[in-house]
Design a protein around this motif. Structure first.
Motif, PDB file in Angstrom:
ATOM      1  N   SER A 107      11.727  26.189 -44.299  1.00 53.68           N
ATOM      2  CA  SER A 107      12.424  25.150 -43.541  1.00 53.68           C
ATOM      3  C   SER A 107      12.657  25.566 -42.095  1.00 53.68           C
ATOM      4  O   SER A 107      12.527  24.754 -41.193  1.00 53.68           O
ATOM      5  CB  SER A 107      13.746  24.828 -44.211  1.00 53.68           C
ATOM      6  OG  SER A 107      13.477  24.356 -45.508  1.00 53.68           O
ATOM      7  N   PHE A 117      17.414  17.557 -38.782  1.00 55.79           N
ATOM      8  CA  PHE A 117      16.329  17.899 -39.689  1.00 55.79           C
ATOM      9  C   PHE A 117      16.951  18.313 -41.011  1.00 55.79           C
ATOM     10  O   PHE A 117      17.913  19.074 -41.028  1.00 55.79           O
ATOM     11  CB  PHE A 117      15.531  19.062 -39.085  1.00 55.79           C
ATOM     12  CG  PHE A 117      14.507  19.645 -40.010  1.00 55.79           C
ATOM     13  CD1 PHE A 117      13.248  19.086 -40.098  1.00 55.79           C
ATOM     14  CD2 PHE A 117      14.804  20.742 -40.785  1.00 55.79           C
ATOM     15  CE1 PHE A 117      12.296  19.619 -40.949  1.00 55.79           C
ATOM     16  CE2 PHE A 117      13.861  21.281 -41.642  1.00 55.79           C
ATOM     17  CZ  PHE A 117      12.605  20.720 -41.725  1.00 55.79           C
ATOM     18  N   PHE A 154      16.021  18.902 -45.527  1.00 56.12           N
ATOM     19  CA  PHE A 154      14.997  18.995 -46.559  1.00 56.12           C
ATOM     20  C   PHE A 154      15.657  18.996 -47.930  1.00 56.12           C
ATOM     21  O   PHE A 154      16.817  19.382 -48.073  1.00 56.12           O
ATOM     22  CB  PHE A 154      14.139  20.258 -46.392  1.00 56.12           C
ATOM     23  CG  PHE A 154      14.931  21.518 -46.557  1.00 56.12           C
ATOM     24  CD1 PHE A 154      15.072  22.118 -47.800  1.00 56.12           C
ATOM     25  CD2 PHE A 154      15.549  22.108 -45.468  1.00 56.12           C
ATOM     26  CE1 PHE A 154      15.821  23.279 -47.951  1.00 56.12           C
ATOM     27  CE2 PHE A 154      16.300  23.266 -45.610  1.00 56.12           C
ATOM     28  CZ  PHE A 154      16.434  23.853 -46.848  1.00 56.12           C
ATOM     29  N   TYR A 193      10.845  16.576 -46.373  1.00 57.45           N
ATOM     30  CA  TYR A 193      11.467  16.800 -45.068  1.00 57.45           C
ATOM     31  C   TYR A 193      11.888  15.462 -44.472  1.00 57.45           C
ATOM     32  O   TYR A 193      11.146  14.478 -44.564  1.00 57.45           O
ATOM     33  CB  TYR A 193      10.483  17.463 -44.096  1.00 57.45           C
ATOM     34  CG  TYR A 193      10.153  18.892 -44.402  1.00 57.45           C
ATOM     35  CD1 TYR A 193      11.126  19.882 -44.378  1.00 57.45           C
ATOM     36  CD2 TYR A 193       8.842  19.263 -44.693  1.00 57.45           C
ATOM     37  CE1 TYR A 193      10.805  21.210 -44.640  1.00 57.45           C
ATOM     38  CE2 TYR A 193       8.515  20.586 -44.948  1.00 57.45           C
ATOM     39  CZ  TYR A 193       9.509  21.550 -44.927  1.00 57.45           C
ATOM     40  OH  TYR A 193       9.180  22.853 -45.184  1.00 57.45           O
ATOM     41  N   THR A 208       9.948  10.808 -42.539  1.00 59.18           N
ATOM     42  CA  THR A 208       9.881  11.786 -43.609  1.00 59.18           C
ATOM     43  C   THR A 208       8.430  12.160 -43.890  1.00 59.18           C
ATOM     44  O   THR A 208       7.507  11.398 -43.614  1.00 59.18           O
ATOM     45  CB  THR A 208      10.508  11.257 -44.925  1.00 59.18           C
ATOM     46  OG1 THR A 208       9.695  10.198 -45.446  1.00 59.18           O
ATOM     47  CG2 THR A 208      11.931  10.773 -44.709  1.00 59.18           C
TER      48      THR A 208
END
Length: 170
Positions: free
Chosen positions: A9, A34, A36, A63, A164
């Motif tokens: 990540s 951001f 995940f 993501y 995404t």
């Protein structure tokens, strides 16, 4: 084998990029986040996104990038790009956007051109056969290095866009 998600990540987040064409304000005018999650499938076949610290080969990471226009003006020409980190492969069909945008992938598409090129889907690449003849073939997901969305319309003041994409752990 377990792989710690922060490593994958951090690589993706560090490589996420933003560019704005034709807008006088700086990139700070776009507040970006951001996140995940790991895609898990329930016994009845439904997907759910789970917060986990590790993944196993074959699992899918989802993501999400969000970008809020914090100015009082619409922002035009926004391009959001994000990497496909080492150790994972893009899963085509897992990309989404909440705003009208053109989605592209980046890879080596033409051996006669140096570097990576961008392409909309379905992406094709040129491959040389044994006698040097170039032939066109579909771009394998494993060859994709980055993704990007070019917004088709301005992002209005106070509006947030969500993008995404998904990768499979190698």
């Amino acid at each position: 084998m377990l792989i710690h998600l922060p490593l994958i990540s951090r690589a993706a987040f560090a490589g996420a990029a933003l560019s704005m064409v034709g807008f006088a304000a700086s990139a700070e005018a776009l507040s970006s986040t951001f996140s995940f999650r790991v895609v898990e499938v329930t016994e009845d076949g439904q997907e759910q996104l789970a917060e986990r610290g590790t993944v196993r080969p074959g699992e899918i990471i989802h993501y999400q990038l969000s970008h809020e226009n914090t100015t009082t003006d619409a922002m035009a020409g926004i391009v959001i790009a994000a990497p496909v980190p080492q150790g994972v492969t893009l899963t085509l069909g897992g990309e989404t956007t909440s705003v009208k945008a053109v989605f592209e992938v980046q890879a080596e598409l033409d051996p006669e051109q140096e570097g990576l090129e961008w392409s909309t889907l379905p992406a094709m690449r040129m491959v040389a056969d044994a006698d040097g003849t170039l032939n066109e073939e579909p771009l394998p997901e494993a060859e994709i290095a980055s993704v990007r969305w070019t917004f088709s319309e301005p992002l209005n003041a106070g509006e947030t866009a969500f993008n995404t994409y998904r990768v499979r752990v190698d």
